[in-house]
Enzyme design. Structure first.
Site, PDB file in Angstrom:
ATOM      1  N   ASP A  57      12.896  -6.771  -4.379  1.00 28.59           N
ATOM      2  CA  ASP A  57      11.758  -5.873  -4.583  1.00 28.59           C
ATOM      3  C   ASP A  57      11.038  -5.928  -3.245  1.00 28.59           C
ATOM      4  O   ASP A  57      10.421  -6.942  -2.904  1.00 28.59           O
ATOM      5  CB  ASP A  57      10.842  -6.393  -5.703  1.00 28.59           C
ATOM      6  CG  ASP A  57       9.668  -5.451  -5.926  1.00 28.59           C
ATOM      7  OD1 ASP A  57       9.132  -4.925  -4.928  1.00 28.59           O
ATOM      8  OD2 ASP A  57       9.288  -5.244  -7.084  1.00 28.59           O
ATOM      9  N   HIS A  58      11.149  -4.865  -2.461  1.00 22.07           N
ATOM     10  CA  HIS A  58      10.697  -4.990  -1.069  1.00 22.07           C
ATOM     11  C   HIS A  58       9.188  -5.254  -0.962  1.00 22.07           C
ATOM     12  O   HIS A  58       8.705  -5.706   0.064  1.00 22.07           O
ATOM     13  CB  HIS A  58      11.135  -3.787  -0.220  1.00 22.07           C
ATOM     14  CG  HIS A  58      10.286  -2.573  -0.364  1.00 22.07           C
ATOM     15  ND1 HIS A  58      10.421  -1.694  -1.401  1.00 22.07           N
ATOM     16  CD2 HIS A  58       9.275  -2.084   0.397  1.00 22.07           C
ATOM     17  CE1 HIS A  58       9.536  -0.730  -1.266  1.00 22.07           C
ATOM     18  NE2 HIS A  58       8.823  -0.935  -0.170  1.00 22.07           N
TER      19      HIS A  58
ATOM     20  N   HIS B  33       7.358  -2.807  -8.348  1.00 18.19           N
ATOM     21  CA  HIS B  33       6.328  -3.134  -7.364  1.00 18.19           C
ATOM     22  C   HIS B  33       4.960  -3.447  -8.004  1.00 18.19           C
ATOM     23  O   HIS B  33       4.330  -4.449  -7.684  1.00 18.19           O
ATOM     24  CB  HIS B  33       6.149  -2.002  -6.366  1.00 18.19           C
ATOM     25  CG  HIS B  33       7.430  -1.543  -5.730  1.00 18.19           C
ATOM     26  ND1 HIS B  33       8.472  -2.402  -5.458  1.00 18.19           N
ATOM     27  CD2 HIS B  33       7.854  -0.324  -5.313  1.00 18.19           C
ATOM     28  CE1 HIS B  33       9.470  -1.721  -4.900  1.00 18.19           C
ATOM     29  NE2 HIS B  33       9.120  -0.465  -4.811  1.00 18.19           N
TER      30      HIS B  33
HETATM   31  C1  BG6 Z   1      10.425   2.472  -3.199  1.00 21.95           C
HETATM   32  C2  BG6 Z   1      10.416   3.692  -4.071  1.00 21.95           C
HETATM   33  O1  BG6 Z   1      10.865   1.359  -3.920  1.00 21.95           O
HETATM   34  O2  BG6 Z   1       9.118   2.230  -2.708  1.00 21.95           O
HETATM   35  C3  BG6 Z   1       9.887   4.893  -3.312  1.00 21.95           C
HETATM   36  O3  BG6 Z   1      11.732   3.956  -4.526  1.00 21.95           O
HETATM   37  C4  BG6 Z   1       8.546   4.590  -2.707  1.00 21.95           C
HETATM   38  O4  BG6 Z   1       9.798   6.029  -4.164  1.00 21.95           O
HETATM   39  C5  BG6 Z   1       8.596   3.282  -1.926  1.00 21.95           C
HETATM   40  O5  BG6 Z   1       8.185   5.649  -1.861  1.00 21.95           O
HETATM   41  C6  BG6 Z   1       7.210   2.862  -1.478  1.00 21.95           C
HETATM   42  O6  BG6 Z   1       7.325   1.791  -0.609  1.00 21.95           O
HETATM   43  P1  BG6 Z   1       6.257   1.546   0.541  1.00 21.95           P
HETATM   44  O7  BG6 Z   1       6.724   0.289   1.199  1.00 21.95           O
HETATM   45  O8  BG6 Z   1       6.303   2.754   1.405  1.00 21.95           O
HETATM   46  O9  BG6 Z   1       4.941   1.410  -0.167  1.00 21.95           O
END
Ligand code: BG6
Length: 526
Positions: free
Chosen positions: A211-212, A274
């Protein structure tokens, strides 16, 4: 003991110096290994993985030796793949000017293996490639990164196992780990099935579910903020907190990802992972140690205390929306239904807002509001902890609701930092009170360097530290929260009131969700 005056002053000054506590020494060391990327021709590989690895190499954080093998269907040589990666690296914003000597060294470690994910012969070819590594450690330790569609996870893992490339038992000094991208499953049943299928070939300890958001500095800082200070944690409970708002808003629409998004929607794409992860970090109890399992145990406990959403009551606790055409930053944005690969009559939500309750001792009775959406007014992620109003005596007795309630805002992105809002006297003869703010800004304090989430996550996977990855029971607990909402929404078409104009803050029903309790969304200020 008597101290001379100057000695005493020195001792006091040194107490005021910034004391840095370095925890890294306790973390695992990175060991020489090979990383095999499935989906080597894909967007994630060129946009995120290779830039992150290049950067880690530049910072001398990767182990030595280290080898990268890209696996994909297209016919090409290693040289051609390297050139493609080199070209896309040049376009990556984080890498302002490519260091040619670092790149040349790095490129020597990159190879390409042409193969088909469903063809056993391709895995034999991969096995041969892995076997020729001169250094034994590169053969024994392999990290498989599945940057492919989730529907192919099990197939790849099964083939790796059958080709003898992935074993359940770690042999001697070797290991094999598998990193999987989200989405992990489609709902609780499919996630459980996926977990069960994968566990036929590996142990849970070998699986690193990404989960980045957990790789983001500001998200990691939530635990430091809460548990390395004494001044905030005593405020972190139902006695003082009125409610909490978690916002992850995006200006971007779905762009070219319409095909994926039609299957996902905001609930699966953002909330299940997230936002629930951020919620867990903000609200969990202190873990007994900093070990991965201790932290993940607390997160699971927290997710399991979220009160289930009951069918029949969901419209009072969850709001969805879909964007229609509008102006975002002065540019016309087409309606979601007119985006490429989106069904013209789609009922998929591009916005979701929830009110949820955590039924545990600390948070009982405190509403948590979560919202996320695409094509909104601003791109910003933040957690706002809104405190109760002071008792109605003294200033509060006279000012009533004009007296602002205190809040702490954790700004996850952009303008990363933390703000504290409290009341102060406006200077002058008249007695006026208004909110004032104290800001901590990452940029001001630490400089503008903000490492990409993938750099941290890749390094942790190489080091075998699973703290920043999602455990099996965690992913399942998150689906359990989301599933009833998903089921309810998919049974009902969107109504007119659920559409919102691009460039706004979402459907008006989301305001009503809070208004019932006398609350209002606090929109991030960027
Ligand atoms: C991803 C989603 O996991 O996270 C995207 O699939 C989203 O739809 C993105 O835009 C948002 O990540 P960040 O790091 O730009 O907030």
């Amino acid at each position: 003991m008597l101290m001379r005056h100057s000695e005493g002053m020195d001792a006091m000054n040194s107490l005021d110096e910034l004391m840095v506590c370095k925890l890294d020494t306790r973390r695992r060391q990175v060991e020489p290994c090979t990383m095999v990327i499935f989906g080597a021709s894909g967007d994630l590989t060129s946009r995120k993985l290779i830039p992150a690895l290049y950067h880690l190499r530049k910072e001398r954080q990767l182990p030595e030796p280290f080898r990268i093998v890209g696996f994909a269907r297209r016919e090409k040589t290693s040289d051609i793949w390297r050139q493609e990666l080199r070209d896309s690296l040049g376009k990556n914003a984080r890498i302002q000017s490519l260091d040619e000597s670092v790149w040349n060294d790095f490129a020597r470690q990159i190879e390409y293996c042409q193969g088909d994910l469903s063809d056993p012969g391709s895995y034999r070819r991969l096995a041969e490639m892995l076997a020729v590594a001169g250094d034994e450690r590169l053969r024994q330790r392999v990290l498989y990164y599945l940057a492919i569609s989730p529907g192919q996870f099990v197939e790849v893992i099964r083939h790796l196992s059958e080709a003898g490339l992935l074993g359940k038992e770690t042999r001697g000094a070797g290991w094999q780990r598998v990193v999987v991208e989200k989405p992990f499953g489609y709902d609780l049943n499919s996630a459980q099935q996926l977990n069960a299928d994968i566990m036929r070939y590996t142990h849970e300890q070998q699986i690193y579910r990404i989960d980045h958001y957990l790789g983001k500095e500001t998200v990691q800082n939530i635990l430091m903020f809460r548990f390395s200070n004494t001044i905030f944690e005593p405020l972190w409970h139902r006695g003082v907190v009125d409610h909490v708002q978690i916002t992850v808003s995006e200006k971007l629409g779905v762009g070219g990802r319409g095909g994926y998004y039609e299957e996902a929607g905001a609930l699966r794409d953002m909330i299940q992972n997230h936002l629930l992860q951020v919620l867990a970090l903000v609200t969990m109890e202190p873990p007994v140690s900093l070990e991965a399992e201790a932290i993940r145990d607390e997160k699971v406990k927290l997710l399991k205390s979220v009160r289930p959403f009951l069918s029949g009551q969901i419209d009072r606790q969850a709001v969805r929306g879909q964007y229609i055409a509008g102006l975002v930053d002065g540019q016309t944005r087409a309606a979601y239904r007119n985006e490429p690969k989106v069904n013209a009559g789609s009922h998929v939500e591009t916005y979701a807002a929830l009110r949820l309750w955590i039924d545990n001792w600390r948070w009982s009775g405190v509403p948590f509001y979560l919202r996320t959406g695409k094509s909104l007014a601003l791109s910003a992620s933040e957690v706002r902890v809104q405190f109760r109003r002071p008792p109605s005596v003294l200033f509060a007795a006279q000012c009533g609701t004009h007296l602002d309630a205190n809040s702490i805002t954790l700004r996850l992105q952009p303008n990363e930092g933390i703000s504290l809002r409290f009341n102060g006297k406006v200077p002058g003869a008249s007695v006026e009170i208004r909110p004032v703010r104290m800001h901590f800004s990452y940029d001001v304090e630490f400089g503008a360097y903000t490492p990409e989430a993938y750099e941290r996550l890749l390094l942790e996977a190489v080091a075998g530290d699973a703290t920043l990855f999602i455990r099996r029971d965690e992913v399942e607990a998150a689906w359990e929260i989301i599933d009833p909402i998903r089921t309810d929404w998919s049974a009902r078409p969107l109504t007119d009131a659920e559409f919102y104009t691009s460039g706004t803050w979402g459907p008006s029903a989301a305001d009503q969700l809070l208004a019932h309790a006398g609350h209002a969304w606090r929109n991030p200020q960027v």
